[in-house]
Design a protein around this motif. Structure first.
Motif, PDB file in Angstrom:
ATOM      1  N   ARG A 103       0.838  -1.195   0.000  1.00 13.31           N
ATOM      2  CA  ARG A 103       0.000   0.000   0.000  1.00 13.31           C
ATOM      3  C   ARG A 103       0.878   1.253   0.000  1.00 13.31           C
ATOM      4  O   ARG A 103       1.861   1.318   0.732  1.00 13.31           O
ATOM      5  N   PRO A 104       0.514   2.247  -0.797  1.00 12.44           N
ATOM      6  CA  PRO A 104       1.316   3.472  -0.776  1.00 12.44           C
ATOM      7  C   PRO A 104       1.239   4.154   0.584  1.00 12.44           C
ATOM      8  O   PRO A 104       0.193   4.149   1.228  1.00 12.44           O
ATOM      9  N   HIS A 105       2.339   4.725   1.025  1.00 16.30           N
ATOM     10  CA  HIS A 105       2.383   5.377   2.328  1.00 16.30           C
ATOM     11  C   HIS A 105       1.670   6.711   2.323  1.00 16.30           C
ATOM     12  O   HIS A 105       1.158   7.157   3.338  1.00 16.30           O
ATOM     13  N   LYS A 106       1.642   7.366   1.180  1.00 12.51           N
ATOM     14  CA  LYS A 106       1.023   8.684   1.105  1.00 12.51           C
ATOM     15  C   LYS A 106       0.246   8.785  -0.199  1.00 12.51           C
ATOM     16  O   LYS A 106       0.801   8.535  -1.268  1.00 12.51           O
ATOM     17  N   LEU A 107      -1.029   9.146  -0.107  1.00 10.78           N
ATOM     18  CA  LEU A 107      -1.848   9.306  -1.303  1.00 10.78           C
ATOM     19  C   LEU A 107      -1.726  10.738  -1.817  1.00 10.78           C
ATOM     20  O   LEU A 107      -1.738  11.683  -1.034  1.00 10.78           O
ATOM     21  N   PRO A 108      -1.644  10.897  -3.123  1.00  7.75           N
ATOM     22  CA  PRO A 108      -1.560  12.257  -3.657  1.00  7.75           C
ATOM     23  C   PRO A 108      -2.914  12.959  -3.556  1.00  7.75           C
ATOM     24  O   PRO A 108      -3.959  12.341  -3.721  1.00  7.75           O
ATOM     25  N   TRP A 109      -2.880  14.254  -3.282  1.00 10.44           N
ATOM     26  CA  TRP A 109      -4.107  15.046  -3.218  1.00 10.44           C
ATOM     27  C   TRP A 109      -4.372  15.653  -4.582  1.00 10.44           C
ATOM     28  O   TRP A 109      -3.475  16.144  -5.240  1.00 10.44           O
ATOM     29  N   LYS A 110      -5.633  15.629  -4.990  1.00  7.90           N
ATOM     30  CA  LYS A 110      -6.028  16.338  -6.197  1.00  7.90           C
ATOM     31  C   LYS A 110      -6.237  17.811  -5.883  1.00  7.90           C
ATOM     32  O   LYS A 110      -6.199  18.641  -6.759  1.00  7.90           O
ATOM     33  N   ARG A 117     -12.478  12.097   0.928  1.00 12.91           N
ATOM     34  CA  ARG A 117     -11.140  11.995   1.509  1.00 12.91           C
ATOM     35  C   ARG A 117     -10.741  13.274   2.232  1.00 12.91           C
ATOM     36  O   ARG A 117     -10.109  13.227   3.286  1.00 12.91           O
TER      37      ARG A 117
END
Length: 157
Positions: free
Chosen positions: A56-63, A104
Motif C-alpha cells: 500500500r502506498p504510504h502517502k496518497l496524492p491530493w487532487k 477523503r
C-alpha cells in the motif's frame, strides 16, 4: 499474524535461509527458483525481517490544493450538508474534485461524519411576510480560487 502473499515464490523460512547463507547469489537463485534480485533483496533485509510487507502506498496524492481543501471543510462546517449535496455544490467551482476526493478531504479533517448536534439544526426563524414574487437568498462568500483556465477570482455560493 501476517499472511504470505499468494504469488510469493518463497516462504519466511526460505527467506531466512537465504539471508543467512554465505553462498553466491546465482547458486541460491537456481536452488530456490527465484531471481538474483530476489536473493539480494532478502539478504539486504536480513534474517529477522522475512515477512511480506504491505504494498500500500504510504502517502496518497491530493487532487486538491490546501486552499481548496479549506474551502470544502469550511462549506461542510457552515452548511452541514451531506456528502452528495456538498459534492454537487463543490463541483460547480472545483470541477476536478469528485465525490471520492471530497470524502477523503472530509475524512482527513475529521468532518466525514456529522455529530448528532450538527445534524439537527435549530429551526429557522420565520421570514418576513412579503407579497408574492419575492425570493429569499442566502449568500456564502468563498475565498479566491483558480478555475480551469487559471483565472483567480472570488466566488460565492
Amino acid at each position: 499474524m501476517l499472511a504470505i502473499h499468494p504469488n510469493a515464490r518463497t516462504t519466511p523460512a526460505v527467506r531466512a535461509e537465504i539471508a543467512r547463507s554465505p553462498e553466491p547469489s546465482g547458486v541460491l537463485a537456481q536452488r530456490f527458483g527465484v531471481s538474483t534480485e530476489t536473493i539480494r533483496k532478502w539478504r539486504k533485509r536480513g534474517p529477522a525481517d522475512c515477512q511480506d510487507r504491505s504494498a500500500r502506498p504510504h502517502k496518497l496524492p491530493w487532487k486538491a490544493s490546501a486552499a481548496e481543501r479549506a474551502v470544502v471543510c469550511a462549506l461542510r462546517r457552515a452548511t452541514g450538508f451531506p456528502l452528495d449535496d456538498l459534492t454537487f455544490i463543490v463541483s460547480h467551482f472545483l470541477p476536478h474534485l469528485n465525490r471520492d476526493a471530497v470524502y477523503r478531504i472530509l475524512k482527513a479533517a475529521g468532518l466525514n461524519r456529522l455529530t448528532p448536534a450538527d445534524r439537527t439544526r435549530k429551526p429557522h426563524s420565520a421570514f418576513k411576510e412579503d407579497e408574492v414574487g419575492f425570493v429569499h437568498l442566502d449568500v456564502k462568500h468563498l475565498p479566491k480560487l483558480q478555475d480551469r483556465d487559471g483565472i483567480t477570482r472570488k466566488r460565492s455560493l
